[in-house]
Design a protein around this motif. Structure first.
Motif, PDB file in Angstrom:
ATOM      1  N   TYR A 149     -25.049 -57.282  12.010  1.00  0.00           N
ATOM      2  CA  TYR A 149     -24.933 -58.144  13.355  1.00  0.00           C
ATOM      3  C   TYR A 149     -23.959 -59.161  12.879  1.00  0.00           C
ATOM      4  CZ  TYR A 149     -26.198 -61.815  16.513  1.00  0.00           C
ATOM      5  OH  TYR A 149     -26.181 -62.671  17.572  1.00  0.00           O
ATOM      6  N   ALA A 150     -24.341 -59.870  11.783  1.00  0.00           N
ATOM      7  CA  ALA A 150     -23.527 -61.210  11.480  1.00  0.00           C
ATOM      8  C   ALA A 150     -21.873 -60.739  11.223  1.00  0.00           C
ATOM      9  CB  ALA A 150     -23.977 -61.905  10.164  1.00  0.00           C
ATOM     10  N   TYR A 151     -21.696 -59.558  10.536  1.00  0.00           N
ATOM     11  CA  TYR A 151     -20.306 -59.311  10.345  1.00  0.00           C
ATOM     12  C   TYR A 151     -19.595 -59.147  11.890  1.00  0.00           C
ATOM     13  CZ  TYR A 151     -15.871 -56.684   9.426  1.00  0.00           C
ATOM     14  OH  TYR A 151     -14.695 -56.575   9.283  1.00  0.00           O
ATOM     15  N   CYS A 152     -20.434 -58.385  12.818  1.00  0.00           N
ATOM     16  CA  CYS A 152     -19.759 -57.977  13.990  1.00  0.00           C
ATOM     17  C   CYS A 152     -19.425 -59.311  14.879  1.00  0.00           C
ATOM     18  CB  CYS A 152     -20.431 -57.165  14.941  1.00  0.00           C
ATOM     19  SG  CYS A 152     -20.679 -55.253  13.930  1.00  0.00           S
ATOM     20  N   ASP A 153     -20.328 -60.322  14.721  1.00  0.00           N
ATOM     21  CA  ASP A 153     -20.306 -61.431  15.360  1.00  0.00           C
ATOM     22  C   ASP A 153     -19.135 -62.206  14.928  1.00  0.00           C
ATOM     23  OD1 ASP A 153     -21.746 -63.183  17.768  1.00  0.00           O
ATOM     24  OD2 ASP A 153     -21.836 -64.678  15.822  1.00  0.00           O
ATOM     25  N   TRP A 154     -18.938 -62.374  13.545  1.00  0.00           N
ATOM     26  CA  TRP A 154     -17.745 -63.026  12.936  1.00  0.00           C
ATOM     27  C   TRP A 154     -16.524 -62.366  13.292  1.00  0.00           C
ATOM     28  CZ3 TRP A 154     -14.727 -60.283   9.189  1.00  0.00           C
ATOM     29  CH2 TRP A 154     -13.734 -61.008   8.536  1.00  0.00           C
ATOM     30  N   LEU A 159     -22.640 -55.139  17.526  1.00  0.00           N
ATOM     31  CA  LEU A 159     -23.077 -53.657  17.131  1.00  0.00           C
ATOM     32  C   LEU A 159     -23.259 -52.838  18.314  1.00  0.00           C
ATOM     33  CD1 LEU A 159     -25.913 -54.388  14.666  1.00  0.00           C
ATOM     34  CD2 LEU A 159     -23.781 -53.284  14.018  1.00  0.00           C
ATOM     35  N   PRO A 160     -22.993 -51.470  18.262  1.00  0.00           N
ATOM     36  CA  PRO A 160     -23.098 -50.310  19.394  1.00  0.00           C
ATOM     37  C   PRO A 160     -24.637 -50.218  19.840  1.00  0.00           C
ATOM     38  CG  PRO A 160     -22.749 -49.313  17.358  1.00  0.00           C
ATOM     39  CD  PRO A 160     -22.390 -50.613  17.085  1.00  0.00           C
ATOM     40  N   SER A 161     -24.760 -49.868  20.943  1.00  0.00           N
ATOM     41  CA  SER A 161     -26.054 -49.421  21.680  1.00  0.00           C
ATOM     42  C   SER A 161     -26.081 -48.175  20.908  1.00  0.00           C
ATOM     43  CB  SER A 161     -25.948 -49.580  23.117  1.00  0.00           C
ATOM     44  OG  SER A 161     -25.240 -48.612  23.618  1.00  0.00           O
ATOM     45  N   GLU A 162     -27.171 -47.387  21.140  1.00  0.00           N
ATOM     46  CA  GLU A 162     -27.411 -46.090  20.611  1.00  0.00           C
ATOM     47  C   GLU A 162     -26.734 -45.165  21.538  1.00  0.00           C
ATOM     48  OE1 GLU A 162     -30.882 -42.998  19.146  1.00  0.00           O
ATOM     49  OE2 GLU A 162     -31.556 -44.764  20.336  1.00  0.00           O
ATOM     50  N   ALA A 163     -26.748 -45.485  22.907  1.00  0.00           N
ATOM     51  CA  ALA A 163     -25.887 -44.644  23.765  1.00  0.00           C
ATOM     52  C   ALA A 163     -24.479 -44.631  23.438  1.00  0.00           C
ATOM     53  CB  ALA A 163     -26.341 -45.009  25.308  1.00  0.00           C
ATOM     54  N   GLN A 237     -27.421 -51.322  17.419  1.00  0.00           N
ATOM     55  CA  GLN A 237     -28.073 -52.569  18.177  1.00  0.00           C
ATOM     56  C   GLN A 237     -29.812 -52.500  18.663  1.00  0.00           C
ATOM     57  OE1 GLN A 237     -27.024 -55.763  18.480  1.00  0.00           O
ATOM     58  NE2 GLN A 237     -28.934 -56.321  19.551  1.00  0.00           N
ATOM     59  N   ASP A 238     -30.153 -51.254  18.929  1.00  0.00           N
ATOM     60  CA  ASP A 238     -31.128 -50.782  19.531  1.00  0.00           C
ATOM     61  C   ASP A 238     -32.507 -51.022  18.714  1.00  0.00           C
ATOM     62  OD1 ASP A 238     -28.938 -50.104  21.224  1.00  0.00           O
ATOM     63  OD2 ASP A 238     -30.300 -48.407  22.176  1.00  0.00           O
ATOM     64  N   PHE A 296     -22.049 -49.777   8.721  1.00  0.00           N
ATOM     65  CA  PHE A 296     -21.957 -49.972  10.230  1.00  0.00           C
ATOM     66  C   PHE A 296     -20.599 -49.869  10.897  1.00  0.00           C
ATOM     67  CE2 PHE A 296     -21.357 -53.974   8.084  1.00  0.00           C
ATOM     68  CZ  PHE A 296     -20.303 -54.632   8.829  1.00  0.00           C
ATOM     69  N   ARG A 297     -20.645 -49.766  12.030  1.00  0.00           N
ATOM     70  CA  ARG A 297     -19.052 -49.953  12.762  1.00  0.00           C
ATOM     71  C   ARG A 297     -19.633 -51.132  13.995  1.00  0.00           C
ATOM     72  NH1 ARG A 297     -16.136 -45.127  13.339  1.00  0.00           N
ATOM     73  NH2 ARG A 297     -17.820 -43.746  12.152  1.00  0.00           N
ATOM     74  N   CYS A 298     -18.458 -51.526  14.430  1.00  0.00           N
ATOM     75  CA  CYS A 298     -18.658 -52.333  15.408  1.00  0.00           C
ATOM     76  C   CYS A 298     -17.978 -51.806  17.026  1.00  0.00           C
ATOM     77  CB  CYS A 298     -18.021 -53.652  15.266  1.00  0.00           C
ATOM     78  SG  CYS A 298     -18.499 -54.663  13.739  1.00  0.00           S
ATOM     79  N   VAL A 299     -18.376 -52.437  17.956  1.00  0.00           N
ATOM     80  CA  VAL A 299     -17.859 -52.200  19.209  1.00  0.00           C
ATOM     81  C   VAL A 299     -17.555 -53.706  20.015  1.00  0.00           C
ATOM     82  CG1 VAL A 299     -19.168 -50.261  19.736  1.00  0.00           C
ATOM     83  CG2 VAL A 299     -19.968 -52.121  20.671  1.00  0.00           C
ATOM     84  N   THR A 300     -16.859 -53.584  21.009  1.00  0.00           N
ATOM     85  CA  THR A 300     -16.153 -54.659  21.825  1.00  0.00           C
ATOM     86  C   THR A 300     -15.898 -54.132  23.125  1.00  0.00           C
ATOM     87  OG1 THR A 300     -15.212 -56.602  21.795  1.00  0.00           O
ATOM     88  CG2 THR A 300     -13.740 -54.619  21.351  1.00  0.00           C
ATOM     89  N   ASP A 301     -16.048 -55.036  24.178  1.00  0.00           N
ATOM     90  CA  ASP A 301     -15.808 -54.627  25.698  1.00  0.00           C
ATOM     91  C   ASP A 301     -14.304 -54.892  25.833  1.00  0.00           C
ATOM     92  OD1 ASP A 301     -18.624 -54.308  26.212  1.00  0.00           O
ATOM     93  OD2 ASP A 301     -18.686 -56.374  26.071  1.00  0.00           O
ATOM     94  N   PRO A 302     -13.670 -53.925  26.801  1.00  0.00           N
ATOM     95  CA  PRO A 302     -12.292 -54.340  27.258  1.00  0.00           C
ATOM     96  C   PRO A 302     -12.013 -55.655  27.882  1.00  0.00           C
ATOM     97  CG  PRO A 302     -13.301 -52.058  27.990  1.00  0.00           C
ATOM     98  CD  PRO A 302     -14.373 -52.780  27.515  1.00  0.00           C
TER      99      PRO A 302
END
Length: 302
Positions: A149-154, A159-163, A237-238, A296-302
């Motif tokens: 969580y901290a890395y993705c926030d930085w 974090l991705p949702s399960e879906a 994330q979930d 882990f890996r991260c996601v972001t919104d367009p």
């Protein structure tokens, strides 16, 4: 806005009106043609791939578990039923976060990106990691959910949702796939499709431990995402719930349960047998647990 543009155009003289109309048409063409880039590079050095909005079959089938020790175990029942989920567009990391990237986070971020509920007696250092897992381009492991969580926030992500994770693995053509590459086993046709633990021996696929990210290009997902099966397990994330799937058929962007005591972990690892690197596999992870197989890996919104 369109009405005010129309009035201003027709208040011009004919020559100026023609120029204004041409400029407006060009602007509209540019506006209509612009959209999210299909591939971006983010400040943490990750390549991210755009996953378009779409619908897909989420979950697993009992017949996919022929090599599992017990197909009726609660772990596998939690994958059912297969249900339809629809998601909006998002970007996801093409590769798992590497040791090089995580080292930079440790050097620059300290504890400034901690989750509000992170226990006070833990830090973001790796644990239970041997030198064989510390190559700069190997997936970073030995981390708990709060570290991810901290890395993705930085990095300005999440974090991705399960879906979201499962859609990136399964593809957007509506097909049900057992693995990101299809339904064949991870050693089908004499090809190693993933870094996992084959029955032939831990190093039979070429790596006794984790591999540099992207080392198994034949196992790429339909969207071009690597290592979603094997290499490192991935924090999601979930919260985990055994019966959440039965409540989300037809859901739009399901966020996961509102609360719980375990987080979802997806994908399996270099130490997992074939049935545990299936797309549908759902592990239950203690969010403060650090282990040598989990990243882990991260996601972001367009």
């Amino acid at each position: 806005m369109s009405r005010s543009i129309t009035l201003s155009i027709f208040s011009f003289s004919r020559p100026l009106r023609a120029i204004a109309v041409s400029s407006l048409l060009l602007t509209l063409v540019m506006f209509i043609g612009c959209g999210p880039e299909p591939i971006i590079t983010t400040d943490d050095g990750s390549t991210m791939v755009l996953i378009p909005e779409g619908e897909f079959p989420m979950g697993g089938k009992r017949e996919d578990l022929t090599d599992a020790p017990d197909g009726n175990m609660l772990t596998y029942n939690a994958e059912r039923p297969v249900h339809t989920v629809r998601l909006g567009a998002y970007y996801i990391d093409k590769f798992e976060v590497t040791n090089a990237q995580y080292d930079r986070f440790l050097q620059e971020a300290s504890n400034r990106h901690d989750h509000p509920n992170q226990p006070v007696d833990i830090n973001h250092d790796r644990r239970y990691v041997t030198p064989e897992l510390m190559g700069q381009n190997q997936p970073t492991v030995g981390l708990n959910w709060f570290d991810a969580y901290a890395y993705c926030d930085w990095a300005g992500k999440r974090l991705p949702s399960e879906a979201e994770w499962e859609y990136a693995a399964r593809g957007g053509d509506g097909r049900y796939r057992v693995y990101p590459w299809g339904n064949d086993s991870p050693d089908a046709e004499g090809i190693w499709w993933a870094n996992y633990r084959p029955h032939q021996g831990a190093a039979a696929d070429g790596y006794r431990n984790s591999a540099p990210v992207g080392s198994f290009p034949d196992g790429v997902s339909p969207f071009g995402i690597h290592d979603l099966s094997g290499n490192a397990e991935e924090w999601i994330q979930d919260w985990h719930s055994n019966n959440y799937y039965s409540m989300t058929d037809g859901a739009q962007n399901p966020p996961g349960p509102a609360q719980g005591d375990r987080r979802v972990v997806k994908g399996g690892s270099y130490g997992s047998p074939a049935h545990q690197v299936r797309i549908a596999m759902r592990f239950r992870g203690n969010p403060i647990h650090k282990g040598p197989k989990i990243g882990f890996r991260c996601v972001t919104d367009p």
